[in-house]
Motif scaffolding. Structure first.
Motif: not given
Ligand SMILES: [Zn+2]
Length: 102
Positions: A32-54
């Motif tokens: 959820d993009p809103t949750a990302v903003d609240e957490a102050g985390d600007e990291r690209n979550h698509l990239q994060e999923i990619q990392d997890i999959l790797e």
């Protein structure tokens, strides 16, 4: 010849008489993009999923993979197909099951 069984009622499907229905489901973790903003985390979550999959490919862990992404496929007979499209998430059944547990 390949024989198919209905995944709900386990009835064997006659290829000449029964119409076979295929259900494909795709289930994946939504970020959820809103949750990302609240957490102050600007990291690209698509990239994060990619990392997890790797990591999964490295770790060879089916369990975490199923939590993030899962593709399901079912064969249904005409009767079960009719029930499925009316109630794809099996809501009534789930409710009854929860009640009987408590
Ligand atoms: Zn069936």
């Amino acid at each position: 010849m390949i024989r198919y069984c209905c995944d709900l009622c386990h009835r064997e499907l006659d290829p000449e008489e029964d119409l076979r229905y295929v259900v494909k489901m795709e289930v994946y973790a939504a970020f959820d993009p809103t949750a990302v903003d609240e957490a102050g985390d600007e990291r690209n979550h698509l990239q994060e999923i990619q990392d997890i999959l790797e990591q999964l490919e490295d770790a060879d862990s089916d369990q975490i993979g199923a939590d993030v992404y899962r593709q399901l496929r079912f064969d249904l007979c005409p009767e079960c197909h009719g029930k499925f499209v009316k109630n794809p998430l099996g809501r009534e059944t789930a409710k009854l099951f929860n009640f009987s547990q408590n």
